[in-house]
Every structure is written in C-alpha cells, then in structure tokens.
Design an enzyme around this catalytic site. Structure first.
Site, PDB file in Angstrom:
ATOM      1  N   ARG A 103       5.391 -13.303   9.380  1.00 49.99           N
ATOM      2  CA  ARG A 103       6.038 -12.033   9.076  1.00 49.99           C
ATOM      3  C   ARG A 103       7.391 -11.971   9.770  1.00 49.99           C
ATOM      4  O   ARG A 103       7.652 -12.714  10.724  1.00 49.99           O
ATOM      5  CB  ARG A 103       5.157 -10.861   9.482  1.00 49.99           C
ATOM      6  CG  ARG A 103       4.966 -10.729  10.996  1.00 49.99           C
ATOM      7  CD  ARG A 103       3.878  -9.723  11.358  1.00 49.99           C
ATOM      8  NE  ARG A 103       4.137  -8.391  10.869  1.00 49.99           N
ATOM      9  CZ  ARG A 103       3.422  -7.794   9.906  1.00 49.99           C
ATOM     10  NH1 ARG A 103       2.416  -8.394   9.340  1.00 49.99           N
ATOM     11  NH2 ARG A 103       3.708  -6.577   9.541  1.00 49.99           N
ATOM     12  N   GLU A 127       0.875  -1.162   0.000  1.00 48.69           N
ATOM     13  CA  GLU A 127       0.000   0.000   0.000  1.00 48.69           C
ATOM     14  C   GLU A 127       0.918   1.219   0.000  1.00 48.69           C
ATOM     15  O   GLU A 127       1.798   1.320   0.850  1.00 48.69           O
ATOM     16  CB  GLU A 127      -0.872  -0.021   1.262  1.00 48.69           C
ATOM     17  CG  GLU A 127      -1.923   1.052   1.239  1.00 48.69           C
ATOM     18  CD  GLU A 127      -2.861   0.999   2.440  1.00 48.69           C
ATOM     19  OE1 GLU A 127      -2.804   0.039   3.215  1.00 48.69           O
ATOM     20  OE2 GLU A 127      -3.641   1.964   2.584  1.00 48.69           O
ATOM     21  N   LYS A 162       4.550   0.430  10.281  1.00 40.08           N
ATOM     22  CA  LYS A 162       4.523   1.696   9.552  1.00 40.08           C
ATOM     23  C   LYS A 162       4.149   2.854  10.462  1.00 40.08           C
ATOM     24  O   LYS A 162       4.704   3.941  10.366  1.00 40.08           O
ATOM     25  CB  LYS A 162       3.497   1.609   8.418  1.00 40.08           C
ATOM     26  CG  LYS A 162       4.102   1.216   7.094  1.00 40.08           C
ATOM     27  CD  LYS A 162       3.048   1.311   6.005  1.00 40.08           C
ATOM     28  CE  LYS A 162       3.353   0.329   4.904  1.00 40.08           C
ATOM     29  NZ  LYS A 162       2.204   0.061   4.041  1.00 40.08           N
TER      30      LYS A 162
HETATM   31  P1  ATP Z   1       0.070  -1.681   6.936  1.00 41.54           P
HETATM   32  O1  ATP Z   1      -0.820  -2.898   6.837  1.00 41.54           O
HETATM   33  O2  ATP Z   1       0.167  -1.069   8.280  1.00 41.54           O
HETATM   34  O3  ATP Z   1      -0.159  -0.700   5.849  1.00 41.54           O
HETATM   35  P2  ATP Z   1       2.149  -3.399   5.969  1.00 41.54           P
HETATM   36  O4  ATP Z   1       3.523  -3.460   6.508  1.00 41.54           O
HETATM   37  O5  ATP Z   1       1.286  -4.600   6.012  1.00 41.54           O
HETATM   38  O6  ATP Z   1       1.533  -2.203   6.730  1.00 41.54           O
HETATM   39  P3  ATP Z   1       1.754  -3.329   3.118  1.00 41.54           P
HETATM   40  O7  ATP Z   1       2.104  -2.239   2.202  1.00 41.54           O
HETATM   41  O8  ATP Z   1       0.356  -3.777   3.187  1.00 41.54           O
HETATM   42  O9  ATP Z   1       2.243  -2.843   4.515  1.00 41.54           O
HETATM   43  O10 ATP Z   1       2.704  -4.589   2.859  1.00 41.54           O
HETATM   44  C1  ATP Z   1       2.969  -5.095   1.587  1.00 41.54           C
HETATM   45  C2  ATP Z   1       3.347  -6.546   1.690  1.00 41.54           C
HETATM   46  O11 ATP Z   1       4.461  -6.716   2.546  1.00 41.54           O
HETATM   47  C3  ATP Z   1       2.207  -7.364   2.261  1.00 41.54           C
HETATM   48  O12 ATP Z   1       1.989  -8.464   1.396  1.00 41.54           O
HETATM   49  C4  ATP Z   1       2.700  -7.822   3.600  1.00 41.54           C
HETATM   50  O13 ATP Z   1       2.283  -9.125   3.858  1.00 41.54           O
HETATM   51  C5  ATP Z   1       4.217  -7.762   3.473  1.00 41.54           C
HETATM   52  N1  ATP Z   1       4.817  -7.439   4.766  1.00 41.54           N
HETATM   53  C6  ATP Z   1       4.604  -6.347   5.515  1.00 41.54           C
HETATM   54  N2  ATP Z   1       5.287  -6.418   6.674  1.00 41.54           N
HETATM   55  C7  ATP Z   1       5.965  -7.590   6.663  1.00 41.54           C
HETATM   56  C8  ATP Z   1       6.839  -8.252   7.579  1.00 41.54           C
HETATM   57  N3  ATP Z   1       7.171  -7.723   8.759  1.00 41.54           N
HETATM   58  N4  ATP Z   1       7.341  -9.452   7.209  1.00 41.54           N
HETATM   59  C9  ATP Z   1       7.028 -10.002   6.028  1.00 41.54           C
HETATM   60  N5  ATP Z   1       6.214  -9.440   5.135  1.00 41.54           N
HETATM   61  C10 ATP Z   1       5.669  -8.247   5.438  1.00 41.54           C
END
Ligand code: ATP
Ligand code: MG
Length: 595
Positions: A299, A64, A309
């Site tokens: 994760r 996102e 974030k």
């Molecule tokens: P938010 O949901 O707060 O916006 P987010 O870290 O989930 O934050 P996204 O932009 O939705 O952000 O993440 C993009 C991709 O990265 C998603 O598919 C998510 O599963 C993966 N991702 C995010 N954080 C992690 C993590 N700590 N470890 C592994 N994959 C992650």
C-alpha cells in the site's frame, strides 16, 4: 493471445513491475482465453452460456462506500485501470457495499466523480462495468447453502467470547466448536431461520468448516455469514444476515469474471481462504474455472499525511479541516481543490511503481510530480502577494500603456497577454530594502532593476509612516528601456521584479496552503496524531493580482511567477469572483526539515 491483446501489450510503458509480468505471462500462456462472459455478472453456468469474454483481463477497483477516496486509492486506481488499459482488458468499478453500516450514496457519488476525475473509465466494448456487491446477495446466499450441503459450512451457536477463546493463538491450535458436527439438515434449517429473521444478532453465525488447527488463523473455520438486523442503503430490509468481507470478496470477483484481483499486502494471509472458497464452489459446479487469483502489493504510505479513513473522518468530524474537500486533506476531492492534477497522480504512480515490500514515500515526491506537470501545462501570471506601493515619479499621472507578457516561457504557441503599466504599481514588500543585505539585487536607493516585461527603474527613496514602516517606494523609469524594444539592453541590471498596475489590479484573497502535518509520520509512537497538525497549514492573504486573473474559470491553474502554482477555487469561482489556492511552491521548502 489475440492480436488486439498482443499490440496492447507492446504499447505498455517500459516501466514494468511484478504484476505486469504476471499479466504478460498469463496472456502469453492463454490462461484466461477460455472464459465466457454473458455481458454482466453471473455464476459459472450463466457465464458459460455467454460469448467468449472480449476482455483479455479483468481487474477491479473495489472501494467500500464509507468514505472519500484518498491518495492511497489513487495508487490502486492507477494500477488496476492502468493494467486493463495496457492489456486490452476491462477494469470494473465495484462498490463493495456488503456491510450495511456506515455506507451511503453520498460516498458513492463522490467516488464515481473522483475516479472519472483521475481520467479512468469502467466502460468496455459498450458495457458499463459499474457494480454493487450488494446486488450479489442472492448468489452469496445460495453459495453459502451449497457449502452447507457439501459439508463445508456449519452454524455455530457459541457466543462471541467462546468463539474467541476457542480460536487459539499464533502458537496454539484452536478448539473445535461443540456445534461443529451438526448435520447438514440441521445446519440448513438453522441457516434458513437465520435468514428468516428468527434469531437475534450474535446468537448464531455461519462458519466455513476447514481446520481449527491450521497454522493460518484465517483458516480456522472463518465466519462467513452473520446476523445483523439493520437496513442496507441498497437492499433496504430484504436481508438480516450479511456475508463477511472475506467470504463476499472472492465471490464478487468470480461473478464478475475478474482475472487478477489485486489488493494490499495485509490480505496475503487471506489468500488461502480465497482459493479454498472459490475451489469448493467450482467443485460444486457453481463457478467456472479458471478462477480469479489474488495478488498483493504494498500500500502507499506517504509522509506528512494520514491515509486511514478513520483518521480522515476524525479530522473532518472534529473540524480540524473545513470538510472532505479541504485542500489540505489527502482526499482526491481535496486534491482537486488544491490544484493537483490527474496527470500528476499518474506520473506519481508510475514513478513510485508497484512492489511487494512496504515502504514510505516522501510527500516531496508527489509534490515534485505536481510541479513537473504544472510547469509544463500552467500558464504564467503575475501576483503580488505582499503588496507595497511603487510610485514612478516621472511617469505621467492618469496615463497607462500596455506591456506584453508571454503566457509560457517555453511555449511561444501559448501566446501573450497585455498588462497595463502606469505611475502606481504594486510590488512585493520583500523586493525593497532601505539598507540592502549582501547580495541583494532588488530595490534599494540608487539601484536599477527591471520591472519584468516593462521598464528599467531606478530607486530614489521611500515614504514611511509614523512607525517607520515603509508605505511607498519611489522610482524613476527609463522611457527607452521597455522590454521588447531596441533600447531594452542598454541598461545592465541584476534584479527582475514582478509588479501589477495599482489602478487595474484584481484585489483578491489568496489561500496559502501548506502541509497539514508538521512531521513526516503524524502520530508516530504513542502520540496523538492531532498534536502533529501544522499550525501554519493555511494562511489567507489579501493579494493584488494581474487583471486577467479576474476572468479565471473554476479550476484554471497558473504559475504565479516567482511564487508557485495556484488554482482558481472551484467553489468560489462559481460565485463569479475567483479566489486562488496555492497548490505547491516553486521549490521544496521542506527539504531541510524532512530528514
Ligand atoms: P478501510 O478498509 O478502512 O475501509 P480502505 O482504505 O482499505 O479502508 P477500501 O474502500 O476498502 O478502503 O479500499 C479500496 C481499494 O483501495 C482496496 O482495494 C485497497 O486495497 C485500496 N487501497 C486502500 N488504501 C490504499 C493505500 N494506502 N495504497 C494502495 N491501495 C490502497
Ligand atoms: Mg478496505
């Protein structure tokens, strides 16, 4: 399975994981072999009219654009792009920008750059698989109407509080909304008027009609479209209704022909809705089978940093760090200025693997990966970080000679460079002791040491200022002891010190970065995570560097002998005078406190 896919699978690295096993089994079974692809996203009929999909599998990385990528994203990027690469597939970079708030072009650009910096590419067989979910709004809207027409969705006019109260709990079933049995015609009319902008935010919402008594709360008629009168960075004011993430994401995957939709564990409970939705749309002829499937992995949780974030935004906005690319932040733009390498992240991803159970990885694992990669790739240079003058009393004033230093001890092919040697040098302050502690083999009166790549010198004393602080050390050198000459072995010495000619040194700032947080789990318990910030996470020192470092190009990385790995900061180097950032020390100095 085509030959191309077979050989790609054979080349896959041995380190397997459960997702690789699934992909291999799917390929062996030909599960996705019948898919068609028209060269771009589309609904079932559009895809079916295209050619057989040249990609054996399709994965996606769907950020996102509401923040910068962090180390956790790197794990997901290495996994998704890595799978595509290993199995003759395509990995799409998809901006999941269906939420009109908080998203911006600045983030889009930074994300593209970071994925490229990690060495990945969304092109496949001449196609650019870079997509914006907001370009699918039209399809999403049509699919929502289709659900209404088939009796699978209804407009609910309860307010938020009523909806919450009727949702039930983990142990208690929910209650049907009084609007649940609206007829198709009324639902369609209301939904179209929601789209036309007739209603205020929050007055109506479109819900899937599943089961208010389901033990899985996510199946209790989840919301799929809401009214939001805000403009969107891509679609402007074209829409005032926006799809919910749980509705949008499966559709995005399906439109893009994704085979394996990989996400983190917290989405496990959403999988039944993911499948429910896609199957309803396939039944209605809007999507073609086989449908994408969701798989969840753990994760990345990394000690000594925060990977949320929200917390990263707080650190930047409240100026606890200098910006998104502050080298102490676990963002990929920060890592780049810190001197971390893409190869180091890849090694890290391989080493930690992919599993289905949550665990914590110690920061030292990532740092070790960076050390390993840099030890191999970084040329050696000399830097005196805490300079003290060394005067060689028997070396003629105003004269200099050149000493040769290898650029890499294990790689003769990396060549050598010349360093001027003269009467006045800089050495490390800690390399001199008036009264040597036990086991001290460096400079103290009467002792002999080698000046690395130069001569053997004998310490004869030191000058002090009025406060008793040593301001210069005096030595005599042995003219027949130059490194690389036959006389070099005549003298047996235990100390081997680095130095730089005072007349030629490049005096520059060096930033000694350390971990941003002083504890493994910042903010654990009810503590404010800001209280765990390491007060010594950066120290700027004035150092004396070997002259060749003045020519360093942005992002050139070096090992400063005996100190660690350093990188020429991109931003300063562009101004013409490189400033160096410490990437990581030679050895882990946190090991003793980490446990
Ligand atoms: P938010 O949901 O707060 O916006 P987010 O870290 O989930 O934050 P996204 O932009 O939705 O952000 O993440 C993009 C991709 O990265 C998603 O598919 C998510 O599963 C993966 N991702 C995010 N954080 C992690 C993590 N700590 N470890 C592994 N994959 C992650
Ligand atoms: Mg997310």
């Amino acid at each position: 399975m085509s030959d191309a896919h077979k050989s790609a699978a054979a080349e896959a690295p041995a380190a397997s994981n459960f997702i690789r096993n699934i992909v291999e089994a799917d390929l062996a079974a030909g599960k996705y072999a019948s898919r068609h692809w028209r060269g771009q996203p589309g609904d079932g009929k559009q895809q079916q009219a295209g050619a057989p999909d040249p990609a054996g599998i399709r994965t996606r990385f769907p950020p996102e654009p509401n923040g910068y990528l962090h180390f956790g994203h790197a794990k997901s990027i290495c996994l998704n792009f890595g799978l595509a690469k290993a199995y003759g597939g395509a990995c799409h970079l998809r901006f999941d920008d269906t939420n009109p708030e908080k998203e911006s072009e600045e983030y889009v650009r930074a994300i593209i750059e970071s994925v490229q910096w990690l060495g990945f590419d969304w092109h496949f067989e001449g196609q650019t698989n870079l997509y914006y979910a907001s370009n699918y709004f039209e399809w999403m809207y049509r699919f929502a109407e289709a659900l209404i027409e088939d009796g699978h969705a209804y407009v609910d006019s309860q307010n938020a509080e009523e909806m919450r109260a009727n949702r039930g709990t983990l142990t208690e079933a929910g209650k049907d909304s009084p609007f649940r049995n609206r007829g198709v015609a009324e639902n369609l009319d209301l939904f179209r008027r929601m789209k036309a902008g007739e209603f205020a935010d929050g007055t109506h919402i479109l819900r899937a009609k599943i089961d208010m008594a389901s033990p899985n709360i996510n199946l209790r008629d989840p919301a799929i479209y809401r009214i939001r009168h805000v403009s969107h960075h891509n679609t402007g004011d074209a829409w005032c209704i926006y799809p919910m993430y749980t509705f949008a994401h499966p559709i995005e995957d399906a439109l893009e022909n994704i085979t394996h939709s990989i996400c983190t564990l917290e989405f496990e409970d959403q999988r039944p809705f993911y499948d429910w939705l896609l199957n309803r749309l396939a039944d209605a002829g809007h999507l073609a089978r086989p449908l994408p499937q969701q798989y969840e992995f753990a994760r990345l949780n990394l000690s000594y940093v925060v990977l949320s974030k929200r917390k990263l935004i707080q650190l930047v906005e409240e100026k606890h760090v200098a910006g998104w690319d502050d080298p102490r932040l676990p963002t990929l733009v920060g890592a780049r200025r810190r001197g971390y390498t893409a190869a180091g992240f890849q090694l890290f991803a391989d080493r930690i693997g992919v599993s289905k159970s949550d665990s914590w990885i110690d920061m030292s694992v990532l740092e070790d990966c960076m050390r390993e990669v840099l030890n191999e790739s970084a040329e050696r240079r000399i830097a005196v970080l805490d300079p003290l003058k060394l005067v060689i009393d028997n070396y003629p004033e105003g004269e200099f000679e050149l000493c040769e230093a290898p650029n890499h001890p294990q790689k003769p092919e990396a060549g050598k460079r010349e360093m001027p040697f003269g009467r006045e040098l800089w050495i490390e302050r800690e390399d001199y002791a008036e009264v040597p502690p036990k086991g001290f083999f460096r400079l103290f009166p009467g002792n002999l040491v080698r000046l690395r790549y130069g001569f053997v010198v004998k310490c004869i004393g030191a000058d002090k200022d009025a406060d008793g602080k040593v301001i210069a050390v005096h030595c005599e050198y042995m003219p027949d002891s130059k490194s690389g000459t036959p006389g070099a072995d005549t003298y047996k010495v235990k100390g081997n010190l680095h130095w730089v000619s005072a007349a030629h040194a490049y005096a520059s700032d060096v930033r000694l970065y350390d971990r941003l947080f002083a504890v493994p789990n910042p903010g654990a318990g009810d503590r404010d995570f800001l209280q765990d910030i390491n007060p010594d996470s950066v120290r700027v020192i004035h150092a004396q560097l070997e002259p060749s470092l003045k020519e360093a190009r942005p992002e050139d990385r070096f090992q400063f002998e005996r100190h660690g790995y350093f990188v020429a900061d991109r931003l300063d180097s562009e101004q013409g005078a490189p400033v160096f950032n410490r990437t990581v020390t030679l050895r882990d100095s946190w090991a003793k406190t980490a446990k």
